[in-house]
Structure formats: C-alpha cells, structure tokens
Write a protein that holds these residues in place. Structure first.
Motif, short mmCIF file in Angstrom:
data_model
loop_
_atom_site.label_atom_id
_atom_site.label_comp_id
_atom_site.label_asym_id
_atom_site.label_seq_id
_atom_site.Cartn_x
_atom_site.Cartn_y
_atom_site.Cartn_z
N LYS A 264 -35.83 39.42 78.25
CA LYS A 264 -34.53 39.01 78.79
C LYS A 264 -33.87 37.94 77.92
O LYS A 264 -32.65 37.96 77.69
CB LYS A 264 -34.70 38.50 80.22
N GLN A 265 -34.66 37.02 77.41
CA GLN A 265 -34.10 35.97 76.56
C GLN A 265 -33.62 36.53 75.23
O GLN A 265 -32.56 36.13 74.72
CB GLN A 265 -35.13 34.86 76.35
N LEU A 266 -34.37 37.47 74.65
CA LEU A 266 -33.94 38.11 73.41
C LEU A 266 -32.66 38.91 73.64
O LEU A 266 -31.74 38.89 72.80
CB LEU A 266 -35.03 39.02 72.86
N ALA A 267 -32.59 39.61 74.76
CA ALA A 267 -31.40 40.40 75.08
C ALA A 267 -30.18 39.50 75.24
O ALA A 267 -29.08 39.83 74.76
CB ALA A 267 -31.63 41.21 76.36
N GLU A 268 -30.35 38.37 75.90
CA GLU A 268 -29.22 37.45 76.07
C GLU A 268 -28.75 36.89 74.74
O GLU A 268 -27.54 36.71 74.53
CB GLU A 268 -29.61 36.30 77.01
N LEU A 269 -29.68 36.64 73.82
CA LEU A 269 -29.28 36.15 72.49
C LEU A 269 -28.39 37.16 71.77
O LEU A 269 -27.47 36.78 71.04
CB LEU A 269 -30.53 35.84 71.65
N ILE A 270 -28.67 38.43 71.98
CA ILE A 270 -27.83 39.47 71.36
C ILE A 270 -26.41 39.39 71.90
O ILE A 270 -25.44 39.49 71.14
CB ILE A 270 -28.45 40.86 71.60
N ILE A 271 -26.25 39.19 73.19
CA ILE A 271 -24.92 39.09 73.77
C ILE A 271 -24.23 37.81 73.31
O ILE A 271 -23.03 37.80 73.03
CB ILE A 271 -24.99 39.15 75.30
N ARG A 272 -24.97 36.73 73.21
CA ARG A 272 -24.38 35.48 72.72
C ARG A 272 -23.86 35.63 71.30
O ARG A 272 -22.95 34.92 70.88
CB ARG A 272 -25.42 34.35 72.79
N ASP A 273 -24.45 36.59 70.57
CA ASP A 273 -24.04 36.82 69.18
C ASP A 273 -23.24 38.11 69.03
O ASP A 273 -23.13 38.65 67.94
CB ASP A 273 -25.29 36.89 68.29
N GLY A 274 -22.68 38.61 70.13
CA GLY A 274 -21.86 39.81 70.04
C GLY A 274 -20.77 39.65 69.00
O GLY A 274 -20.21 38.55 68.83
N GLU A 275 -20.48 40.70 68.30
CA GLU A 275 -19.51 40.60 67.19
C GLU A 275 -18.19 40.02 67.68
O GLU A 275 -17.51 40.58 68.53
CB GLU A 275 -19.29 41.98 66.57
N GLY A 276 -17.85 38.86 67.12
CA GLY A 276 -16.61 38.19 67.47
C GLY A 276 -16.60 37.52 68.82
O GLY A 276 -15.56 37.04 69.28
N ALA A 277 -17.76 37.44 69.48
CA ALA A 277 -17.81 36.92 70.85
C ALA A 277 -17.44 35.46 70.92
O ALA A 277 -17.85 34.64 70.10
CB ALA A 277 -19.20 37.13 71.44
N THR A 278 -16.66 35.12 71.97
CA THR A 278 -16.36 33.73 72.27
C THR A 278 -16.82 33.35 73.68
O THR A 278 -16.84 32.18 74.02
CB THR A 278 -14.84 33.44 72.17
N LYS A 279 -17.19 34.37 74.48
CA LYS A 279 -17.62 34.12 75.85
C LYS A 279 -18.75 35.06 76.24
O LYS A 279 -18.80 36.19 75.79
CB LYS A 279 -16.45 34.29 76.82
N LEU A 280 -19.62 34.53 77.10
CA LEU A 280 -20.69 35.33 77.68
C LEU A 280 -20.38 35.55 79.15
O LEU A 280 -20.08 34.60 79.87
CB LEU A 280 -22.05 34.64 77.52
N MET A 281 -20.43 36.80 79.59
CA MET A 281 -20.14 37.12 80.98
C MET A 281 -21.37 37.74 81.64
O MET A 281 -21.93 38.72 81.14
CB MET A 281 -18.97 38.10 81.08
N ARG A 282 -21.78 37.14 82.75
CA ARG A 282 -22.85 37.70 83.58
C ARG A 282 -22.18 38.44 84.73
O ARG A 282 -21.46 37.83 85.52
CB ARG A 282 -23.75 36.59 84.12
N ILE A 283 -22.44 39.71 84.82
CA ILE A 283 -21.86 40.52 85.90
C ILE A 283 -22.96 40.82 86.90
O ILE A 283 -23.90 41.57 86.60
CB ILE A 283 -21.24 41.81 85.35
N VAL A 284 -22.88 40.22 88.05
CA VAL A 284 -23.90 40.38 89.09
C VAL A 284 -23.32 41.26 90.20
O VAL A 284 -22.32 40.91 90.82
CB VAL A 284 -24.33 39.01 89.66
N VAL A 285 -23.96 42.38 90.42
CA VAL A 285 -23.50 43.30 91.47
C VAL A 285 -24.51 43.25 92.61
O VAL A 285 -25.69 43.55 92.43
CB VAL A 285 -23.35 44.74 90.95
N GLU A 286 -24.04 42.81 93.77
CA GLU A 286 -24.89 42.65 94.95
C GLU A 286 -24.50 43.65 96.04
O GLU A 286 -23.44 44.26 96.00
CB GLU A 286 -24.76 41.23 95.50
#
Length: 404
Positions: A264-286
């Motif tokens: 999970k931590q490695l996966a989140e690092l990929i999103i933090r480094d998304g090409e051109g990314a300036t924001k990280l969004m967590r989408i929680v569906v309950e």
C-alpha cells in the motif's frame, strides 16, 4: 513534480538478496538503467503480471520461468520490449541466457522485466555487454541504486522498508517500485520488487502477494491506462532463524499484514509521483453493496478528466463528481440516499447540493495538496479506497514529448 515529501528510506540488507546496477546505454547514458537481483539458492519467488492482452515479451518469459525456481531477476528501463513480436521474445530469452552464461546458472531461472517505450526493439546486445559490470557490483546494500535504475518518468526513487518480529527473530521486508504514468494496474503496478528473508513455501507466498496486490496496486490509477509490462515480484530468501511460515498461523497473519502495508505504501508513492501531479486524492466509497461496486464508483471518479482537471485548478466544481457517481453503473441507486464529501465538507445530500454547503468551504478544501472524496451510497456495508492524482499541464507535456 510530486506530492509531499518522499525521501528514500534507509533500507537494511536482506540476507540472501543482492542487487547490482549499471548503465547499458539503452536510452540514455547518464544514469544506471540495468538492474540484476540475485537470490540465494532455496529462495522462493511469487509474482503477478499485467492482464493487458498485448503484454510484453518479458512478461511471457517471466511467467514461464516462474514455474522453475528463479535465482535471478533482470530489469531494464528505457525500453519496454512490448509490441515487438517474435524478435522481442528472442531478445528476452537471449538476455536471460546472457545472465546464465555469466553466473553459471540456467536461463530458465532468470526472470526478465522491461519498462520504457513500447514498440521498439530491445537492444539485447547492449544489455548482455553490460551484464558483467552488474554482476561485479552485486551487493546487499544497493536498494537505493536499484530503485533509481528502474525509473523512467519517475521524479524520485520509491522505497519502503519494514521489520517485523516472528518468534523473537527479526524479519526484514524491503520494497521498491517505479511508475508515474500508464498507471491503472490490473494486477500490480508498473514494476515492483519486494524482498524478505523469511522462510515460506512458494504457493503460500503467491497467495500472500495476490491478496496484498488486490488491495494496494489494484486500487490506484493515474490515467486509466493499464501497462503492457506491469509486474510485481515478492522474493523470500529463507535466510532467517525464525521457523518457516505456514498457513493459518499467527506468524502468517503478521507477515501478510506487513506485506499489505508495504504494498500500500509503494502504491501510494506511485500516485504521489503521478506524471505532472500536484495533488493526491483519496476516494473512499462507503455503504456500497459489494467491494466491486465500491471500486467501480471510486475508479469512475478517479478516471474522469473533468474531475481531475477541476482538482488541478482547485475549482470546487462538485457537479463533476456527482456526474461521475451517476454514470458509474450502480443499479437502482436511490439518489436521496447518496452523500458526497470533500474532506469534512458535505457537497451532496438528498439528491442535490447540500443545504449547508458554501463555495468558500469547497474552495478551502480544494486548495489543499491532499484531499479525500468520500461517497456514501446508502446501499450496504462495503468500503473501498481508490487513490489517484490530478491532471496538470505537465501530464500532457510529459506524454507528448515522451519519445523525444
């Protein structure tokens, strides 16, 4: 550009695992682009691969060789060796044979992995010529170099390390990954390599990895594109004084939980480094009827260019999120039961804009670097989280200029 502070951790040595990197000049000559990982005899190895129908030649070869007892992993960046037909298969096999000749092993004990440009022939001759240097530099403390050698459009090396105690003995887990674009894994990530010194049989190791991947790498997306080369490998050297891990034991649950955390931590690092990314969004569906329904809603939001560009602009255009939820294919959805939040700000309630919502409150959230979108469907008890990032001008620029 990346979201948050992402410093590479101190990664301890793992007995029975060595890594060597060098520059083969595959696409550039500035930094290392070739990684060789050596596993001790008796080590076990599990892996999951992309489900893209046009999966790359090294994926086909690695799947076949995984049935043996792998001793070496060969990874190159700068060239995906995908969409290359029979020549690609020949080049992947030739690279494996090159490793076997140098180390004195069998070619079918080598797992090849490639990442980079699709459709270009793999320069196998360059890789084979560079192999002696990689073998010479094999070391147990080269995790940082290894993480850099597998990068393509990544802006920082990605690594996670964790130590657990089993029967009084330390078990180390190190993981590295790469990926920033063409990320909508359908098994794992672009590339991830995780190693541990525990003793565990291959079938149980495979079960552990598959479960961890499903809740980590399969819950992230940068752009909705599934790569031809995705692969995630979990290696266990067996060089620990702790007893072998067996199924349905407390030790297995502790180990499996730790692998889940690392993934999970490695996966989140990929999103933090998304090409051109300036924001990280967590989408929680309950409150979904099933995990599948929750993931579908989450990824529909995450894949929407309109949602992603609104977040880049810090524009609280909540109607785009509402529209994404509405087209996610949820059958018989009761609109009045749906609630949508930006962090703690309710934007949708009772089938429309929440009575107490204000543009100022939405704007306050949208200016933040990390934002949680919570969707409550009011249909059941299933909960799932999907991670994504925004779309910026740089995403277009990076991919428009990728081959230049």
């Amino acid at each position: 550009m990346a979201v948050g502070q992402n410093n590479f951790p101190n990664m301890p040595e793992i007995p029975g695992i060595k890594l060597g990197t060098t520059n083969a000049g595959i696409k550039q000559t500035v930094r290392d682009d070739l990684l060789l990982i050596a596993l001790a005899e008796g080590a076990t190895c599990a892996a999951v691969f992309t489900r893209n129908a046009f999966c790359a030649a090294p994926v086909h070869v690695a799947k076949a060789h995984l049935l043996q007892q792998p001793r070496w992993l060969l990874i190159n960046s700068g060239n995906a060796n995908a969409g290359t037909g029979k020549q690609g298969m020949d080049d992947a096999l030739l690279s494996c044979a090159g490793v076997a000749e140098i180390v004195g092993g069998q070619a079918n004990q080598v797992l090849p992995f490639s990442t980079g440009v699709i459709g270009q022939p793999l320069p196998a001759a360059k890789i084979i010529a560079a192999l002696p240097a990689a073998v010479e530099l094999l070391s147990a403390d080269s995790w940082g170099k290894a993480a850099r050698a597998i990068m393509t459009t990544d802006t920082f090396p990605k690594g996670v390390s964790k130590v657990i105690i089993l029967d009084g003995q330390p078990i180390t887990i190190n993981g590295i990954s790469k990926g920033a674009g063409m990320i909508q894994p359908d098994m794992a990530t672009m590339l991830a390599f995780i190693a541990t010194n525990t003793k565990i049989a291959q079938p149980l190791l495979q079960t552990c990895l598959a479960k961890a991947v499903e809740q980590s790498f399969n819950r992230i997306t940068v752009d909705g594109d599934t790569s031809t080369n995705d692969a995630c490998v979990l290696m266990a050297s067996g060089q620990s004084s702790a007893p072998e891990i067996t199924a349905s034991t407390e030790n297995y649950h502790i180990f499996a939980d730790a692998i889940m955390v690392v993934c999970k931590q490695l996966a989140e690092l990929i999103i933090r480094d998304g090409e051109g990314a300036t924001k990280l969004m967590r989408i929680v569906v309950e409150q979904a009827k099933s995990d599948e329904e929750a993931v579908c809603v989450g990824k529909t939001i995450a894949h929407s260019p309109l949602v992603k560009t609104a977040f880049f602009a810090s524009d609280p255009n909540w109607g785009r999120i509402l529209a994404a939820v509405g087209r996610a294919g949820v059958e018989n959805m009761v609109l009045e039961d749906v609630q949508i939040y930006l962090n703690d700000v309710c934007i949708v309630r009772n089938g429309g804009c929440a009575d107490d919502y204000t543009e100022a409150a939405g704007q306050r959230v949208m200016k933040q670097e990390e934002i949680t979108i919570t969707v409550k469907l009011g249909r059941g008890k299933a909960v799932q989280e999907v991670l994504t990032c925004d779309f910026s001008y740089d995403y277009v620029k990076i991919n428009a200029e990728y081959r230049t």
